[in-house]
Design an enzyme around this catalytic site. Structure first.
Site, PDB file in Angstrom:
ATOM      1  NE  ARG A  72      -3.892   2.427   0.735  1.00  0.00           N
ATOM      2  CZ  ARG A  72      -3.693   3.652   0.681  1.00  0.00           C
ATOM      3  NH1 ARG A  72      -2.555   4.063   0.543  1.00  0.00           N
ATOM      4  NH2 ARG A  72      -4.762   4.255   1.214  1.00  0.00           N
ATOM      5  CD  GLU A  80     -11.018   2.580  -1.864  1.00  0.00           C
ATOM      6  OE1 GLU A  80     -10.678   1.734  -2.371  1.00  0.00           O
ATOM      7  OE2 GLU A  80     -10.070   3.104  -1.115  1.00  0.00           O
ATOM      8  NE  ARG A 122      -3.594  -2.625   2.323  1.00  0.00           N
ATOM      9  CZ  ARG A 122      -4.523  -1.632   1.764  1.00  0.00           C
ATOM     10  NH1 ARG A 122      -5.295  -1.591   0.932  1.00  0.00           N
ATOM     11  NH2 ARG A 122      -4.875  -0.690   2.865  1.00  0.00           N
TER      12      ARG A 122
END
Length: 178
Positions: A72, A80, A122
């Site tokens: 990330r 999104e 992540r």
């Protein structure tokens, strides 16, 4: 048994190659190869982008280490496109497409700030292209992301805020009067 964090910091302070938990690949240390445009002070974990998830998330294969690792981008948020239960947001497809053009299949330098992972496990990283461009910043400059910082990971906050201000002033991307 896990090694205490204090020992890891002490061990890594003098020798950067091989530090970390092994799953994320070794760090290359300051003084990147003269064949790249990555600033010499940036400590890299070199990887190849295996898959672009969306505008601010990728999956990478480390040159030495783990494969198919989610990453990330630190300091930014893009609209999104794949969030469960959420509609695709305006400029989400454009951010994903631009991120794909920037990094898909490429060798990249992943730079850690303070935190290792987010709540979804992540890796949190700044993403540098071999030509020296910081992908996080490019997406901000083009109006395809907004600054979204979470202390203590704020190394480039001033740089990112300035890039966002330019995009906003120029009405690029999400800042356009669409």
């Amino acid at each position: 048994m896990r090694t205490p964090a204090l020992f890891i910091v002490a061990a890594c302070a003098g020798v950067l190659v091989g530090c970390g938990d092994g799953a994320n690949g070794p760090q290359a240390g300051p003084g990147n190869s003269p064949t790249t445009g990555v600033p010499p002070e940036v400590v890299c974990q070199w990887a190849k982008v295996a898959h672009v998830v969306d505008g601010d998330t990728i999956r990478v294969d480390f040159e030495i280490g783990a494969a198919d690792v989610p990453v990330r981008y630190i300091g930014i948020d893009t609209p999104e496109t794949v969030a469960p239960g959420q509609a695709v947001q305006p400029f989400g497809p454009e951010a994903t497409a631009r991120n794909t053009r920037l990094v898909s299949g490429k060798r990249i330098c992943l730079e850690r700030d303070i935190s290792e992972q987010d709540q979804y496990r992540r890796l949190l990283r700044y993403v540098w292209l071999e030509d020296g461009r910081l992908v996080n910043q490019v997406l901000l400059e083009e109006g395809l992301a907004v600054v979204d910082t979470f202390p203590p990971d704020v190394k480039y906050v001033e740089r990112f805020t300035a890039a966002q201000a330019v995009a906003r002033g120029s009405q690029r991307g999400i800042w356009s009067p669409r």
